[in-house]
Design an enzyme around this catalytic site. Structure first.
Site, PDB file in Angstrom:
ATOM      1  N   SER A 140       5.016   4.368  -1.555  1.00 19.20           N
ATOM      2  CA  SER A 140       3.624   4.642  -1.921  1.00 19.20           C
ATOM      3  C   SER A 140       3.041   5.517  -0.825  1.00 19.20           C
ATOM      4  CB  SER A 140       2.856   3.309  -1.987  1.00 19.20           C
ATOM      5  OG  SER A 140       1.455   3.526  -1.984  1.00 19.20           O
ATOM      6  N   TYR A 153       0.713  -5.098   1.403  1.00 21.27           N
ATOM      7  CA  TYR A 153       1.258  -3.960   0.646  1.00 21.27           C
ATOM      8  C   TYR A 153       1.590  -2.805   1.591  1.00 21.27           C
ATOM      9  CZ  TYR A 153       1.482  -0.642  -3.320  1.00 21.27           C
ATOM     10  OH  TYR A 153       1.875   0.276  -4.263  1.00 21.27           O
TER      11      TYR A 153
END
Ligand code: NAD
Length: 258
Positions: A140, A153
């Site tokens: 990401s 995350y």
């Protein structure tokens, strides 16, 4: 032309979103697909079958190493092994560090990071024996930069980018490459939840929340699509990408250029 005919691709977390988009593009190139993920797999299976390639499904929970081992054995038994491994399964939880539930932290690290270690360590021996392999990790922009409220995350995705580099180095003199794709906002169920939360917290409409979400971080003000990510994965599987090793490739409408 079917550039991936004869190859088998395992895409974790491919019952929806980006994983399904990547499985679809690999299938368009003729790859046999092994699907994985929660929920009813029938729609994803039907979408891939319609492209005329064999499809298999295993529902392993990617937070559980024993189930991952079972998935890898299933791929070997049912589809002849994994030539293309796409580590995509992932979850999100949004909260400040002091409020972050420890069990959510553990789940995010297990699913978004440790699962890639387990699939990769189990996939490498057969890839080495065949002299060819492609490992694509769905990281990401949060593998490259941080955002408040996303500690687990961001930690997992930075870890996944680091893991990608080490695997690429260990395999640098083989026909196996390992790279990470780092998307910005992609409109999937994972992001729908964040748009809904933003609308609720701000007392605004879903449309306004979507505009605000994009405007805050993504300069193009447009979503990345699963198809675009799938086509990048196809490129990473091509001979032209044989010397792309250990890259963390952002596809983010300009997010990390800022
Ligand atoms: P999604 O929620 O649409 O899909 C996630 C998939 O993972 C689903 O198939 C789900 O069933 C599966 N999954 C979740 N937990 C699992 C578990 N324990 N075991 C097996 N499967 C499990 O999400 P998405 O947006 O398509 O995300 C896919 C990947 O892309 C994730 O790693 C995510 O972090 C990453 N990503 C997403 C975005 C975005 O904007 N949507 C941006 C950057 C990176």
């Amino acid at each position: 032309m079917h550039t991936l005919a004869g190859k088998t691709a395992l895409v974790t977390g491919s019952t929806s979103g980006i994983g399904l988009g990547i499985a679809t593009e690999l299938a368009r190139q003729g790859a046999t697909i092994v699907l994985n993920g929660f929920g009813d797999p029938a729609p994803a299976r039907a979408a891939i079958e319609a492209l005329g390639v064999p499809v298999h499904y295993h529902g392993a929970d990617m937070s559980k190493p024993a189930e991952i081992a079972d998935l890898m054995q299933f791929a070997a038994d049912s589809a002849g092994g994994v030539d293309i491994l796409v580590n995509n399964a992932g979850i999100q939880h949004v909260a400040a560090v002091e409020d972050f539930p420890p069990e959510r932290w553990d789940a995010i690290i297990a699913i978004n990071l440790s699962s890639a270690f387990h699939t990769t360590r189990l996939a490498i021996p057969a890839m080495k024996a065949r002299g060819w392999g492609r490992i694509v990790n769905l990281a990401s922009v949060h593998g490259l930069v941080g955002s408040a409220q996303k500690s687990a995350y961001v930690a997992a995705k930075h870890g996944l980018v680091g893991f990608t580099k080490v695997v690429a180095l260990e395999l640098a003199q083989t026909g196996i490459t390992c790279n990470a794709i780092c998307p910005g906002w992609v409109r999937t169920p994972l992001v729908e939840k964040q748009i809904e939360a933003r609308a609720e917290q701000g007392g605004i409409s879903l449309a306004q929340a979507q505009v605000a979400l994009l405007a805050e971080k993504q300069p193009s003000h447009d979503f990345v699509t699963p198809e675009q990510l799938g086509q990048l994965a196809v490129f990473l599987c091509s001979p032209a990408a044989a010397q792309i090793r250990g890259a963390a490739w952002n596809v983010d409408g300009g997010w990390v250029a800022q």
